[in-house]
Design a protein around this motif. Structure first.
Motif, PDB file in Angstrom:
ATOM      1  N   CYS A 105       4.778  -0.015 -18.097  1.00 49.03           N
ATOM      2  CA  CYS A 105       6.022  -0.777 -18.202  1.00 49.03           C
ATOM      3  C   CYS A 105       6.435  -0.939 -19.666  1.00 49.03           C
ATOM      4  O   CYS A 105       7.633  -0.878 -20.000  1.00 49.03           O
ATOM      5  N   TRP A 151      13.454   2.601 -13.617  1.00 44.23           N
ATOM      6  CA  TRP A 151      12.022   2.401 -13.354  1.00 44.23           C
ATOM      7  C   TRP A 151      11.647   0.950 -13.594  1.00 44.23           C
ATOM      8  O   TRP A 151      10.910   0.352 -12.787  1.00 44.23           O
ATOM      9  N   GLN A 154      12.855  -1.370 -10.816  1.00 43.77           N
ATOM     10  CA  GLN A 154      12.002  -1.304  -9.627  1.00 43.77           C
ATOM     11  C   GLN A 154      10.675  -2.007  -9.881  1.00 43.77           C
ATOM     12  O   GLN A 154      10.161  -2.721  -9.018  1.00 43.77           O
ATOM     13  N   TRP A 155      10.128  -1.810 -11.071  1.00 41.94           N
ATOM     14  CA  TRP A 155       8.872  -2.470 -11.449  1.00 41.94           C
ATOM     15  C   TRP A 155       9.006  -3.980 -11.406  1.00 41.94           C
ATOM     16  O   TRP A 155       8.122  -4.687 -10.897  1.00 41.94           O
ATOM     17  N   SER A 156      10.095  -4.498 -11.941  1.00 38.80           N
ATOM     18  CA  SER A 156      10.307  -5.949 -11.967  1.00 38.80           C
ATOM     19  C   SER A 156      10.466  -6.516 -10.561  1.00 38.80           C
ATOM     20  O   SER A 156      10.028  -7.638 -10.274  1.00 38.80           O
ATOM     21  N   LEU A 157      11.080  -5.741  -9.675  1.00 44.40           N
ATOM     22  CA  LEU A 157      11.206  -6.175  -8.284  1.00 44.40           C
ATOM     23  C   LEU A 157       9.830  -6.250  -7.609  1.00 44.40           C
ATOM     24  O   LEU A 157       9.535  -7.204  -6.873  1.00 44.40           O
ATOM     25  N   GLU A 158       9.003  -5.255  -7.879  1.00 43.48           N
ATOM     26  CA  GLU A 158       7.666  -5.227  -7.292  1.00 43.48           C
ATOM     27  C   GLU A 158       6.788  -6.354  -7.829  1.00 43.48           C
ATOM     28  O   GLU A 158       5.943  -6.891  -7.110  1.00 43.48           O
ATOM     29  N   LYS A 159       6.996  -6.711  -9.102  1.00 41.11           N
ATOM     30  CA  LYS A 159       6.202  -7.771  -9.734  1.00 41.11           C
ATOM     31  C   LYS A 159       6.849  -9.148  -9.597  1.00 41.11           C
ATOM     32  O   LYS A 159       6.298 -10.137 -10.086  1.00 41.11           O
ATOM     33  N   ASP A 160       8.018  -9.189  -8.959  1.00 39.41           N
ATOM     34  CA  ASP A 160       8.745 -10.450  -8.770  1.00 39.41           C
ATOM     35  C   ASP A 160       9.055 -11.120 -10.110  1.00 39.41           C
ATOM     36  O   ASP A 160       8.923 -12.335 -10.260  1.00 39.41           O
TER      37      ASP A 160
END
Length: 231
Positions: A105, A151, A154-160
């Motif tokens: 990230c 990217w 999407q990463w921030s969505l997965e990590k909330d």
């Protein structure tokens, strides 16, 4: 452009650095203390780069709600011109900060920031009309930026984490890059307009608030001089 995209990029990275722990995890260091250290490093970079258009202060409230830091997407609130000159000073600071960890990230954060900074520098140094090679280079830099930003979104969505928000200005950015084939976006920058609005504000205050010891005729004369200067 700079206030929108730069605000999203810088604000999200600042939020990550300040709240590096995941939501719900106790911070090992106060976010405000982390930000203070980061800004002191930015000021050093400002001096190295002999930058005159500087962000004079950087507070948590400028990019997040300190009471609810995970409730909204972070965005740095400052002038477009300030954000534009902040990014070149910001990049070497985060590169040094991430060099020991450099998680995936963080690699994308550096890439997002550097590609955007290089793109604006390309337009700054180009003529009114870009050459074919300059246009192709701009397309590549814009593509690098958008791919890494997607990217990170999407990463921030997965990590909330609520960061790297995709907004309508990202769509406008695509058209800006495409249309740079016909006219350099630099010819349409509005940074001077921001300063002009500030001058108008000072001028209005001058008209309404007469300084002590200044008569009405003197005030009118001074106001007319300022008005002529602004024009």
């Amino acid at each position: 452009f700079c206030k929108g995209l730069y605000g999203q990029v810088i604000g999200s990275i600042l939020h990550y650095v300040s709240y590096i722990e995941v939501p719900g995890q106790r911070a090992t260091k106060k976010p405000a203390d982390r930000l203070a250290i980061l800004f002191s490093e930015i000021q050093i970079e400002y001096s190295k780069q002999e930058c005159k258009n500087r962000l004079t202060n950087l507070r948590m409230s400028m990019f997040t709600d300190t009471q609810k830091p995970w409730a909204k997407y972070p965005q740095l609130d400052c002038k477009g011109g300030e954000a534009r000159h902040l990014l070149p000073a910001f990049i070497p600071v985060i590169q040094r900060l991430f060099q020991d960890t450099m998680e995936e990230c963080e690699q994308h954060m550096v890439l997002v920031a550097t590609s955007l900074e290089k793109l604006v520098k390309l337009w700054d140094e180009a003529d009114t009309f870009l050459t074919s090679s300059q246009y192709q280079k701009g397309l590549k830099l814009a593509g690098d930026f958008l791919r890494s930003y997607a990217w990170l979104n999407q990463w921030s969505l997965e990590k909330d984490r609520m960061s790297f928000h995709i907004v309508p200005k990202h769509h406008s950015f695509i058209h800006l890059v495409w249309n740079s084939k016909f006219l350099n976006p630099r010819t349409q920058w509005c940074f001077k307009a921001e300063d002009f609005v500030g001058q108008e504000k000072d001028f209005s205050l001058l008209l309404w608030k007469r300084p002590d010891g200044v008569g009405k005729s003197q005030q009118d004369y001074l106001a007319s001089c300022v008005y002529i200067y602004i024009l």
